[in-house]
Design an enzyme around this catalytic site. Structure first.
Site, PDB file in Angstrom:
ATOM      1  N   SER A 152     -23.890 -12.411 -14.452  1.00  0.00           N
ATOM      2  CA  SER A 152     -22.889 -13.478 -14.523  1.00  0.00           C
ATOM      3  C   SER A 152     -23.520 -14.807 -14.160  1.00  0.00           C
ATOM      4  O   SER A 152     -24.446 -14.861 -13.337  1.00  0.00           O
ATOM      5  CB  SER A 152     -21.744 -13.178 -13.546  1.00  0.00           C
ATOM      6  OG  SER A 152     -20.912 -14.320 -13.398  1.00  0.00           O
ATOM      7  N   TYR A 165     -18.310 -10.105  -5.846  1.00  0.00           N
ATOM      8  CA  TYR A 165     -18.690  -9.876  -7.248  1.00  0.00           C
ATOM      9  C   TYR A 165     -20.083 -10.434  -7.528  1.00  0.00           C
ATOM     10  O   TYR A 165     -20.964  -9.751  -8.076  1.00  0.00           O
ATOM     11  CB  TYR A 165     -17.650 -10.529  -8.150  1.00  0.00           C
ATOM     12  CG  TYR A 165     -17.974 -10.503  -9.622  1.00  0.00           C
ATOM     13  CD1 TYR A 165     -17.670  -9.384 -10.398  1.00  0.00           C
ATOM     14  CD2 TYR A 165     -18.578 -11.593 -10.239  1.00  0.00           C
ATOM     15  CE1 TYR A 165     -17.962  -9.360 -11.764  1.00  0.00           C
ATOM     16  CE2 TYR A 165     -18.875 -11.572 -11.601  1.00  0.00           C
ATOM     17  CZ  TYR A 165     -18.568 -10.462 -12.354  1.00  0.00           C
ATOM     18  OH  TYR A 165     -18.861 -10.443 -13.694  1.00  0.00           O
TER      19      TYR A 165
END
Length: 260
Positions: A152, A165
């Site tokens: 990400s 995350y």
């Protein structure tokens, strides 16, 4: 149609996790368009997975759907056995060529409010899952195969609410380099892609459905808009082209130029 299928015996085969929707689905379709057959995993929506198998089959490639929860590493031995069975049944092969570790979830919570349960769920799905799934599938991977892990943009820039995350994704980026180093003796290249904010149903569809968030993303992206699944799938699939065989151990951000 028949002509296209006649070549499929020599086709490359990719395993794509979390491919019934979103980025995974787009990646699977782009791989099929490149002439790659696909074994896709889905978590709970069999109908979506079967629809994608049908779409890939109509395009003249072979496909199969297998259920997998990447958060349950105890099931990986059984999953690997299913992959082996499917390879034998559909392809008369003992191995596959490409792996895309895509499956994941998004949890948005401030650092101060993140629970151990949320942390453990993200750990199991985003870091432990790809670690041990790849390990269990290694005996079924062809030499000179390739692996793409999905990270990400949040590992490079920090947006409040994604601490757990992003920490797991940071782990995946380091892990990618170690996998490349240790699997290099088999000729297997390993890269990690880092999508920016994308308008899919990921994380509850916030980027897609929240106009304010969408505008914020667009205004902080050099190319002036939020990403779409279609911006990402083709870039991932391209890493499996012969012309990219020398790209190895790299983090490739696919964000349109976010927070530059």
């Amino acid at each position: 149609m028949h002509h296209a299928r006649s070549h499929s015996m020599s086709s490359k085969i990719a395993v794509v996790t979390g491919a019934s929707r979103g980025l995974g689905k787009n990646t699977a379709l782009k791989l099929a368009a490149q002439g790659v057959d696909v074994i896709l995993t889905y978590h709970s929506n069999l109908a979506e997975a079967q629809a994608l198998v049908a779409e890939i089959t109509q395009a003249g490639r072979r496909a199969a759907a297998l259920q997998l929860d990447v958060g349950l590493s105890a099931t990986f031995d059984a999953f690997a056995a299913q992959v082996r069975h499917e390879l034998s049944r559909q392809w008369q092969r003992e191995n596959f060529d490409f792996l895309v570790n895509n499956a994941g979830i998004g949890i948005h919570a401030a650092f101060a409010d993140t629970t151990e349960e949320q942390f453990d769920q993200l750990m199991n799905i985003q870091l432990k899952g790809p670690y041990f799934l790849t390990q269990k599938l290694l005996p079924l991977m062809a030499d000179h195969g390739r692996i793409v892990n999905v990270s990400s943009g949040l590992t490079r820039f920090s947006l409040p609410g994604y601490s757990a995350y992003a920490a797991m994704k940071g782990g995946i980026e380091v892990l990618t380099r170690y996998m490349a180093k240790e699997l290099g003796s088999r000729g297997i290249a390993v890269n990690v892609v880092a999508p920016g904010a994308i308008a899919t149903d990921f994380g509850g569809g916030a980027v897609r459905d929240n106009a304010e968030l969408n505008r914020f993303v667009a205004s902080n992206t050099a190319l002036g808009r939020a990403g779409q699944a279609d911006d990402i799938g083709g870039a991932i699939a391209a890493l499996f082209l012969d012309s990219n065989r020398w790209v190895n151990a790299q983090r490739i951000e696919i964000s349109g130029g976010m927070f530059l």
